[in-house]
Write a protein that holds these residues in place. Structure first.
Motif, PDB file in Angstrom:
ATOM      1  N   LYS A 141       0.822  -1.101  -0.063  1.00  0.00           N
ATOM      2  CA  LYS A 141       0.035  -0.118  -0.095  1.00  0.00           C
ATOM      3  C   LYS A 141       1.003   1.363  -0.016  1.00  0.00           C
ATOM      4  CE  LYS A 141      -4.664   1.314   1.684  1.00  0.00           C
ATOM      5  NZ  LYS A 141      -5.548   0.924   2.623  1.00  0.00           N
ATOM      6  N   ASN A 142       0.435   2.225  -0.764  1.00  0.00           N
ATOM      7  CA  ASN A 142       1.212   3.197  -0.958  1.00  0.00           C
ATOM      8  C   ASN A 142       0.452   4.951  -0.809  1.00  0.00           C
ATOM      9  OD1 ASN A 142       0.042   3.833  -3.266  1.00  0.00           O
ATOM     10  ND2 ASN A 142       1.988   3.540  -4.511  1.00  0.00           N
ATOM     11  N   LYS A 143      -0.737   4.856  -0.640  1.00  0.00           N
ATOM     12  CA  LYS A 143      -1.440   5.836  -0.753  1.00  0.00           C
ATOM     13  C   LYS A 143      -2.544   5.922   0.360  1.00  0.00           C
ATOM     14  CE  LYS A 143      -1.833   7.980  -4.503  1.00  0.00           C
ATOM     15  NZ  LYS A 143      -2.525   8.001  -6.096  1.00  0.00           N
ATOM     16  N   LEU A 197       0.749  11.686   9.225  1.00  0.00           N
ATOM     17  CA  LEU A 197       1.172  11.310   7.900  1.00  0.00           C
ATOM     18  C   LEU A 197       2.420  10.207   8.062  1.00  0.00           C
ATOM     19  CD1 LEU A 197       1.579  12.765   5.250  1.00  0.00           C
ATOM     20  CD2 LEU A 197       3.346  14.379   5.922  1.00  0.00           C
ATOM     21  N   ALA A 198       2.990   9.918   9.126  1.00  0.00           N
ATOM     22  CA  ALA A 198       3.993   9.022   9.181  1.00  0.00           C
ATOM     23  C   ALA A 198       3.348   7.554   8.695  1.00  0.00           C
ATOM     24  CB  ALA A 198       4.198   8.714  10.708  1.00  0.00           C
ATOM     25  N   LYS A 199       2.117   7.387   8.899  1.00  0.00           N
ATOM     26  CA  LYS A 199       1.285   6.252   8.518  1.00  0.00           C
ATOM     27  C   LYS A 199       1.084   6.398   6.979  1.00  0.00           C
ATOM     28  CE  LYS A 199      -0.820   5.264  13.009  1.00  0.00           C
ATOM     29  NZ  LYS A 199      -2.048   5.043  13.726  1.00  0.00           N
ATOM     30  N   ASN A 256       4.035   5.565   5.289  1.00  0.00           N
ATOM     31  CA  ASN A 256       4.905   4.276   5.422  1.00  0.00           C
ATOM     32  C   ASN A 256       6.035   4.368   6.385  1.00  0.00           C
ATOM     33  OD1 ASN A 256       2.872   2.628   4.532  1.00  0.00           O
ATOM     34  ND2 ASN A 256       3.838   2.756   2.451  1.00  0.00           N
ATOM     35  N   ILE A 257       6.129   5.457   7.319  1.00  0.00           N
ATOM     36  CA  ILE A 257       7.378   5.934   7.933  1.00  0.00           C
ATOM     37  C   ILE A 257       7.363   4.988   9.205  1.00  0.00           C
ATOM     38  CG2 ILE A 257       8.760   7.672   9.309  1.00  0.00           C
ATOM     39  CD1 ILE A 257       7.819   9.504   7.185  1.00  0.00           C
ATOM     40  N   PRO A 258       8.127   3.982   9.397  1.00  0.00           N
ATOM     41  CA  PRO A 258       8.262   3.302  10.874  1.00  0.00           C
ATOM     42  C   PRO A 258       8.073   4.059  12.170  1.00  0.00           C
ATOM     43  CG  PRO A 258      10.149   3.046   9.838  1.00  0.00           C
ATOM     44  CD  PRO A 258       9.336   3.792   8.651  1.00  0.00           C
ATOM     45  N   ASN A 259       8.725   4.955  12.206  1.00  0.00           N
ATOM     46  CA  ASN A 259       8.814   5.866  13.499  1.00  0.00           C
ATOM     47  C   ASN A 259      10.239   6.810  13.483  1.00  0.00           C
ATOM     48  OD1 ASN A 259       8.088   6.908  15.911  1.00  0.00           O
ATOM     49  ND2 ASN A 259       7.608   5.159  16.751  1.00  0.00           N
ATOM     50  N   ILE A 260       9.949   7.816  14.204  1.00  0.00           N
ATOM     51  CA  ILE A 260      11.343   8.635  14.518  1.00  0.00           C
ATOM     52  C   ILE A 260      11.802   8.379  15.746  1.00  0.00           C
ATOM     53  CG2 ILE A 260      12.227  10.956  14.599  1.00  0.00           C
ATOM     54  CD1 ILE A 260      11.395  10.218  11.560  1.00  0.00           C
ATOM     55  N   TYR A 261      12.595   7.489  15.901  1.00  0.00           N
ATOM     56  CA  TYR A 261      13.007   7.073  17.088  1.00  0.00           C
ATOM     57  C   TYR A 261      14.117   8.028  17.970  1.00  0.00           C
ATOM     58  CZ  TYR A 261      10.365   2.919  16.537  1.00  0.00           C
ATOM     59  OH  TYR A 261       9.505   2.044  16.309  1.00  0.00           O
ATOM     60  N   PHE A 262      14.305   8.322  19.061  1.00  0.00           N
ATOM     61  CA  PHE A 262      15.322   8.924  19.722  1.00  0.00           C
ATOM     62  C   PHE A 262      16.152   8.009  20.723  1.00  0.00           C
ATOM     63  CE2 PHE A 262      12.354  12.275  18.452  1.00  0.00           C
ATOM     64  CZ  PHE A 262      13.241  13.089  18.011  1.00  0.00           C
ATOM     65  N   ASP A 263      17.304   8.318  21.196  1.00  0.00           N
ATOM     66  CA  ASP A 263      18.131   7.741  22.132  1.00  0.00           C
ATOM     67  C   ASP A 263      17.470   7.743  23.383  1.00  0.00           C
ATOM     68  OD1 ASP A 263      19.502   6.375  20.195  1.00  0.00           O
ATOM     69  OD2 ASP A 263      21.046   7.816  20.339  1.00  0.00           O
ATOM     70  N   ALA A 311       7.507   9.887  17.452  1.00  0.00           N
ATOM     71  CA  ALA A 311       7.071  11.244  16.977  1.00  0.00           C
ATOM     72  C   ALA A 311       5.950  10.950  16.133  1.00  0.00           C
ATOM     73  CB  ALA A 311       8.051  12.099  16.226  1.00  0.00           C
ATOM     74  N   GLU A 312       5.134  11.844  16.064  1.00  0.00           N
ATOM     75  CA  GLU A 312       3.725  11.494  15.139  1.00  0.00           C
ATOM     76  C   GLU A 312       3.759  12.930  14.374  1.00  0.00           C
ATOM     77  OE1 GLU A 312       0.573   9.161  18.049  1.00  0.00           O
ATOM     78  OE2 GLU A 312       0.672  11.158  18.089  1.00  0.00           O
ATOM     79  N   PHE A 313       3.236  12.962  13.226  1.00  0.00           N
ATOM     80  CA  PHE A 313       2.957  13.993  12.377  1.00  0.00           C
ATOM     81  C   PHE A 313       1.428  14.108  12.006  1.00  0.00           C
ATOM     82  CE2 PHE A 313       7.265  12.580  12.208  1.00  0.00           C
ATOM     83  CZ  PHE A 313       8.003  13.805  12.301  1.00  0.00           C
ATOM     84  N   VAL A 314       1.066  14.668  12.755  1.00  0.00           N
ATOM     85  CA  VAL A 314      -0.575  15.071  12.485  1.00  0.00           C
ATOM     86  C   VAL A 314      -1.197  16.037  11.666  1.00  0.00           C
ATOM     87  CG1 VAL A 314      -2.997  15.193  13.458  1.00  0.00           C
ATOM     88  CG2 VAL A 314      -0.976  14.035  14.753  1.00  0.00           C
ATOM     89  N   ILE A 315      -1.806  15.858  10.381  1.00  0.00           N
ATOM     90  CA  ILE A 315      -2.073  16.960   9.485  1.00  0.00           C
ATOM     91  C   ILE A 315      -3.062  17.743  10.089  1.00  0.00           C
ATOM     92  CG2 ILE A 315      -3.119  17.299   7.266  1.00  0.00           C
ATOM     93  CD1 ILE A 315      -2.288  14.259   6.749  1.00  0.00           C
ATOM     94  N   TRP A 316      -2.896  19.052  10.028  1.00  0.00           N
ATOM     95  CA  TRP A 316      -4.007  19.916  10.708  1.00  0.00           C
ATOM     96  C   TRP A 316      -4.282  20.960   9.483  1.00  0.00           C
ATOM     97  CZ3 TRP A 316      -2.453  25.244  11.735  1.00  0.00           C
ATOM     98  CH2 TRP A 316      -1.089  25.429  11.771  1.00  0.00           C
ATOM     99  N   ASN A 317      -5.360  21.901   9.469  1.00  0.00           N
ATOM    100  CA  ASN A 317      -5.875  22.689   8.690  1.00  0.00           C
ATOM    101  C   ASN A 317      -5.259  24.071   8.879  1.00  0.00           C
ATOM    102  OD1 ASN A 317      -7.084  20.895   6.736  1.00  0.00           O
ATOM    103  ND2 ASN A 317      -8.841  21.018   8.305  1.00  0.00           N
TER     104      ASN A 317
END
Length: 645
Positions: free
Chosen positions: A516-518, A527-529, A532-539, A639-645
């Protein structure tokens, strides 16, 4: 310590390529999660962005070439396939085939041929050109479908007789059985008497119930007369006659088609059809079921071989169009002659140019008048066809009975003069070229069926057809068993995939699993989902952007470039270790770190906002006081990247 700058630069390039490969392969193989996951919305543009950033690999160039190829942008496809070859000339066979087709489409036939030959060499296949053994196999499959016997009442090895036309309960045929009553002149073709039209009464099983009788009136002349075909009302007849209008004796050997009308019981004087000529032959007319087309054989100039099958259209007033050659689907460099059109609009004709059992063989092809085309061509098989010349085939589609003429003997391998055989077709003709490809299309991640996926079949000549998957994700299509096909599975929400079929298989199963690509980009979506971005990880206990996170953030940057109205809320989370207020502050620093990184890469800060949520939204049970593994704690540091208007 002295640092070699070149070494560092090379190391960074290597790391970049490795990270890129990791993104590509993750979705295909979880064991190599760091080499996948670059399949997302508008992937082609993202690939181009990465190339502009200096990424270069076989995988990138292959997929770029494919994305253009899939959209028939062949000039661009050749550009990226060419760059692929600059990296590695030993590419997969399927890419060779696509490259060849793209080159052919852009007019580079020389290089296209080179690539196609390389494809053949790699796959050990050949183009769709069957050998004699293949043809013999096909003829055998359609053999044994007829009960055949000589029409004993007219059988005579010392004279020629042929024909298939029935008028009422009478067979109308041509024969040299008796010398024409008007002249004792013999034909210069074979030394026998000229052909005249005869009739003989038959019963329902095409067995003679009377004696042959020469037809009286104007349909017989002092020269050859043969091959009559009547309109349904029986008042118009088309037939073949010698050219007797030329003063040049050599031209009188040519044949012409005549038409005669009946008034009451009397046939009027036959008229020569306008497409005839003194300098070549036109013969053996056949009418279409609607009587709007007249088919015939001719050796007129401009054909494909010794004689070809043509047609003319008949207007309501009886006028005729210019002759139209039926083309290479029917005609060959050899001889095509004696057409017959059945009531179900199938064309039968005799040919020595198509592969047969010997001499002239009878062939079958369905006529598609609406599209001015033909179906697949079949040899009708033995016993209608034999080692000898077999021709003048005609069949009643309702009773399945008919006639064919042949110069075979009752003794195998011996030739005699042409005689008429009656037959009964016991089983219908088989589409011996037909094979089947079927399979399922499923979602790679969820293994669920994909309904409405388009399956495109492309043969080696570039001919295409498509089918859709049903609710179960299943598809099935008939194909030519002697051809290889490139089979593409596509859907608006999924990546495209292609596979290649094998030839000479009756049935084969080819399944697809699509990535799935769209997703719909709507307010509130992560937007990460979508990408298909698995995650932005931090140490642990850190807010610095890790190198692997930079690769994933490049996808976010690409999305901003693709969607000018896109706005994102960066939401950062921590695990439960440490006190709540500290984690709240740490998550805010992480969110700010991502914010600043994106702004440094050119993203307008007014399209971003951020917040730190600490440990308030854990995604597993690893809360305060619960013993968890490091891997499970890591899942909460996200981290999450939530789309907003």
């Amino acid at each position: 310590m002295k640092i070699n700058f070149t070494t560092v630069l090379l190391l960074l390039c290597v790391l970049g390529v490795c990270n890129f490969g990791y993104a590509q392969k993750e979705a295909l193989d979880r064991a190599h999660a760091n080499y996948e996951n670059f399949q997302f919305v508008e992937s082609q543009k993202t690939y181009l962005n990465l190339v502009e950033q200096g990424y270069a690999s076989e995988e990138i160039f292959t997929k770029l070439g494919n994305t253009y190829y899939f959209n028939a942008q062949y000039q661009d496809a050749t550009t990226w396939y060419n760059r692929l070859f600059e990296l590695n000339a030993e590419v997969k066979p399927l890419i060779l085939l696509r490259y060849s087709q793209a080159l052919k489409a852009t007019g580079d036939s020389i290089k296209a041929k080179k690539m196609y030959n390389a494809y053949i060499a790699k796959t050990n296949t050949s183009t769709f050109s069957k050998k004699a053994v293949d043809y013999l196999e096909l003829v055998k499959k359609n053999s044994g479908r007829y009960q055949l016997q000589p029409l004993e009442a007219v059988y005579d090895i010392n004279n020629i007789s042929y024909g298939h036309t029935k008028l009422g309960n009478k067979l109308i045929y041509a024969s040299t059985k008796t010398i024409n009553s008007f002249s004792n002149t013999k034909s210069a073709w074979d030394g026998l008497g000229f052909l005249s039209l005869f009739e003989i009464p038959l019963n329902a099983e095409n067995i003679a119930v009377g004696k042959p009788k020469k037809m009286r009136g104007r349909l017989n002349s002092k020269f050859h007369d043969s091959s009559p075909v009547y309109t349904k009302d029986g008042n118009t007849v088309y037939f073949t006659r010698n050219n007797n209008t030329s003063k040049n004796k050599e031209n009188t050997q040519n044949l012409k088609i005549y038409r005669a009308q009946r008034k009451g019981k009397t046939w009027q004087k036959p008229e020569e059809l306008k497409f005839n000529s003194d300098f070549y032959s036109s013969a053996h007319p056949a009418l279409s079921p609607d009587e709007e087309r007249l088919y015939f054989a001719s050796n007129r100039p401009g054909g494909f071989g010794e004689s070809d099958i043509y047609l003319v259209r008949i207007a309501e007033d009886g006028s005729l169009s210019a002759p139209l050659n039926l083309g290479p689907e029917v005609n060959t460099e050899g001889k095509e002659t004696f057409p017959f059109v059945s009531k179900n609009n199938a064309l039968y004709f005799s040919s020595d140019g198509h592969f047969g059992l010997g001499g002239l063989d009878v062939f079958y092809v369905e006529i598609d008048e609406e599209n001015e085309s033909f179906g697949q061509l079949f040899n009708v098989g033995a016993p209608v066809n034999s080692y000898a010349d077999d021709f003048a085939f005609g069949i009643d589609s309702a009773t399945k009975r008919g006639f064919v003429s042949s110069n075979r003997s009752k003794r195998e391998g011996v030739f005699v003069y042409d005689n008429i055989y009656s037959f009964l077709e016991t089983t219908p003709i088989i589409d011996v070229y037909k094979a089947e490809i079927n399979g399922f299309v499923t979602n790679l991640q969820a293994s669920e069926p994909i309904k409405g996926a388009t399956i495109t079949f492309t043969d080696t000549e570039g001919e295409k057809h498509t089918v859709k998957t049903n609710e179960d994700g299943f598809f099935s299509s008939d194909i030519n068993r002697f051809k290889e096909y490139t089979i593409r599975a596509s859907h608006d929400l999924y990546d495209i995939d292609e596979k290649t079929s094998e030839s000479r298989l009756d049935v084969q199963r080819i399944n697809f699993q699509l990535q799935k690509n769209k997703e719909k980009i709507i307010s509130g979506a992560d937007l990460a989902k979508v990408l298909n971005i698995p995650n932005i990880y931090f140490d642990f206990d850190k807010s610095k952007i890790r190198p692997d996170a930079k690769v994933e953030l490049s996808k976010i940057i690409a999305a901003f470039n693709l969607y000018p109205q896109l706005k994102l809320n960066i939401r950062s989370h921590t695990d439960s270790r440490g006190n709540d207020s500290y984690n709240k502050a740490l998550s805010e620093r992480r969110a700010l770190s991502i914010f600043n990184y994106l702004v440094s890469k050119g993203v307008d800060k007014n399209r971003l906002k951020y917040e730190g949520l600490g440990e308030s939204e854990l995604i597993n049970s690893c809360s305060n006081g619960v013993k968890c593994s490091e891997a499970n704690h890591q899942k909460n540091r996200r981290a999450e990247f939530v789309i907003w208007n």
